[in-house]
Design an enzyme around this catalytic site. Structure first.
Site, PDB file in Angstrom:
ATOM      1  N   SER A  89       0.795  -1.228   0.000  1.00 50.34           N
ATOM      2  CA  SER A  89       0.000   0.000   0.000  1.00 50.34           C
ATOM      3  C   SER A  89       0.824   1.272   0.000  1.00 50.34           C
ATOM      4  CB  SER A  89      -0.914   0.018   1.229  1.00 50.34           C
ATOM      5  OG  SER A  89      -0.155   0.094   2.413  1.00 50.34           O
ATOM      6  N   THR A 213      -2.553   3.252   2.885  1.00 50.60           N
ATOM      7  CA  THR A 213      -1.777   4.498   2.959  1.00 50.60           C
ATOM      8  C   THR A 213      -1.170   4.507   4.345  1.00 50.60           C
ATOM      9  OG1 THR A 213      -3.366   5.669   1.565  1.00 50.60           O
ATOM     10  CG2 THR A 213      -2.046   7.059   3.017  1.00 50.60           C
ATOM     11  N   THR A 231       1.740   7.025   0.149  1.00 47.18           N
ATOM     12  CA  THR A 231       0.900   5.926  -0.352  1.00 47.18           C
ATOM     13  C   THR A 231       1.251   5.556  -1.795  1.00 47.18           C
ATOM     14  OG1 THR A 231      -1.413   5.235  -0.646  1.00 47.18           O
ATOM     15  CG2 THR A 231      -0.882   7.463  -1.317  1.00 47.18           C
ATOM     16  N   ARG A 241      -4.190   9.099 -11.890  1.00 44.40           N
ATOM     17  CA  ARG A 241      -5.109   9.419 -10.781  1.00 44.40           C
ATOM     18  C   ARG A 241      -4.306   9.868  -9.543  1.00 44.40           C
ATOM     19  NH1 ARG A 241      -5.820   7.333  -5.262  1.00 44.40           N
ATOM     20  NH2 ARG A 241      -7.990   7.539  -4.697  1.00 44.40           N
ATOM     21  N   THR A 264      -6.429   7.965   5.799  1.00 43.02           N
ATOM     22  CA  THR A 264      -6.211   6.851   4.878  1.00 43.02           C
ATOM     23  C   THR A 264      -7.610   6.416   4.423  1.00 43.02           C
ATOM     24  OG1 THR A 264      -6.346   5.127   6.560  1.00 43.02           O
ATOM     25  CG2 THR A 264      -4.198   6.067   6.193  1.00 43.02           C
ATOM     26  N   GLY A 265      -7.645   5.686   3.322  1.00 41.17           N
ATOM     27  CA  GLY A 265      -8.953   5.247   2.843  1.00 41.17           C
ATOM     28  C   GLY A 265      -9.266   5.867   1.502  1.00 41.17           C
TER      29      GLY A 265
HETATM   30  N1  GLY Z   1      -6.012   7.408   0.504  1.00 38.59           N
HETATM   31  C1  GLY Z   1      -5.219   6.948  -0.540  1.00 38.59           C
HETATM   32  C2  GLY Z   1      -5.808   7.134  -1.860  1.00 38.59           C
HETATM   33  O1  GLY Z   1      -7.002   7.230  -2.023  1.00 38.59           O
HETATM   34  O2  GLY Z   1      -5.055   7.192  -2.807  1.00 38.59           O
END
Ligand code: GLY
Length: 359
Positions: A89, A213, A231, A241, A264-265
């Site tokens: 991650s 992350t 991350t 992205r 995170t998320g």
């Molecule tokens: N929180 C990490 C992402 O959405 O890339």
């Protein structure tokens, strides 16, 4: 230009911090100095609770214990997690985008000066946290992306390396073979019903989620606060992205007068809600870090109430205030979230709360 000059002056005063960003962690060189101010207790936390998270905390703590800065502690701790090839991650070993290319995002913020730096879609560099720190301290910009971020990193001597480990490549290939129904192409309805039954998950059960992350936040002996979020972003994301991690105010915010917060998320919802800045504002209003994390999750759900009731995007937030009080909350699930903490009391795991249990 004014900001630029003042930041340069700050750099001169803080003795070559940029150069140290390139150094391999060298803890033995620090002499112990107990210069803690009364009432200020150094502490470092990370959202990572595995063995590497613990190792990262010990590295960061050693810097804080010996009088080092929160900025140094956060960077070196984040690097430990970024360099773990088993972690899918973050950093080296992170899961790639849909083309099989690892693109990393990271941000850094210094709560003393409100300086911030970030990189997005950075390829071939194992430690984006260190590059983000250099953007913060050695440029008058905040965010560098893609080819420009790579050029900047190379100018500072970071070697270009292949970030795609065999493990990550196999997971990506498995996903590609299936053309998973949970990729990012599709109608809004499709995206709201992401399949939980992808077979690559069965083959690689240690992948916890797509949005892994890490956040690292620290307070040093002087009461200065710093933070980093780093991350590999959403796995199998569209090329280019960018998630919330490198967006200051979304994946990270730090304010010496208040505290720090990180996310995170699912980054898309964190960007739209400016969640980390919101948590810091809540703490400024007198909410505890724990309440601030809960408040931010509630705010996200409230925003979707009219258009998408019952939408509980998977998020985990962490926060710390300037007094060293802690917070950690997750959107949903049946298990309380945890975060790693290292202070003069040793290493521990802080138990947070689930905002919407059973959802
Ligand atoms: N929180 C990490 C992402 O959405 O890339």
């Amino acid at each position: 230009m004014k900001n630029f000059i003042s930041r340069r002056n700050f750099l001169i005063k803080t003795t070559g911090a940029g150069a140290s960003a390139l150094a391999v962690p060298l803890l033995s060189g620090f002499a112990f100095q107990d210069k803690a101010k009364p009432g200020i207790k150094p502490v470092i936390i990370t959202s990572h609770t595995n063995e590497t998270g613990q190792k990262a905390m010990e590295t960061g703590w050693e810097i804080l214990r010996t009088g080092g800065s929160a900025v140094d502690a956060v960077e070196k701790a984040a690097n430990i997690i970024e360099l773990d090839p088993e972690d899918t991650s973050v950093g080296y070993g992170g899961l790639p985008n849909e083309r099989g290319v690892v693109q990393l995002d990271a941000s850094f913020m210094d709560g003393k000066t409100y300086s911030a730096g970030a990189v997005a879609c950075l390829e071939n560099i194992k430690t984006p946290a260190s590059v983000a720190r250099l953007v913060m301290q050695r440029t008058d910009h905040v965010l560098l992306v893609g080819a420009g971020a790579l050029e900047f990193a190379k100018a500072w001597g970071f070697p270009e390396e292949n970030l795609l480990t065999e493990k990550a490549r196999k997971i990506w290939l498995r996903w590609k073979e299936e053309m998973s129904s949970s990729d990012d192409w599709g109608s809004p309805e499709h995206l709201q019903n992401l399949s939980k039954n992808e077979s690559y998950r069965h083959d690689f059960p240690d992948i916890e989620h797509h949005y892994g992350t890490t956040n690292v936040l620290a307070i040093d002996n002087n009461g200065d606060i710093a933070g980093c979020t780093t991350t590999s972003g959403l796995s199998f994301k569209l090329n280019g992205r960018v998630g919330d991690s490198p967006i200051i105010g979304a994946g990270l915010y730090v304010d010496n007068e208040v505290g720090a917060a990180g996310a995170t998320g699912r980054g898309e919802d964190v960007i739209k809600s400016c969640a980390s800045y919101y948590m810091v504002l809540r703490m400024k209003d007198g909410r505890t870090p724990q309440q601030a994390c809960q408040d931010a999750l509630q705010m996200i759900v409230d925003r979707y109430k009219k258009v998408n009731p019952g939408y509980y995007p998977s998020e985990k937030f962490v926060a710390i205030n300037k007094y060293g009080e802690l917070g950690c909350a997750i959107m949903r699930g049946n298990r309380n979230p945890q975060m790693s903490v290292r202070s003069d009391k040793g290493y521990s795991r802080y138990d947070g709360t689930v905002a919407f249990p059973g959802k």
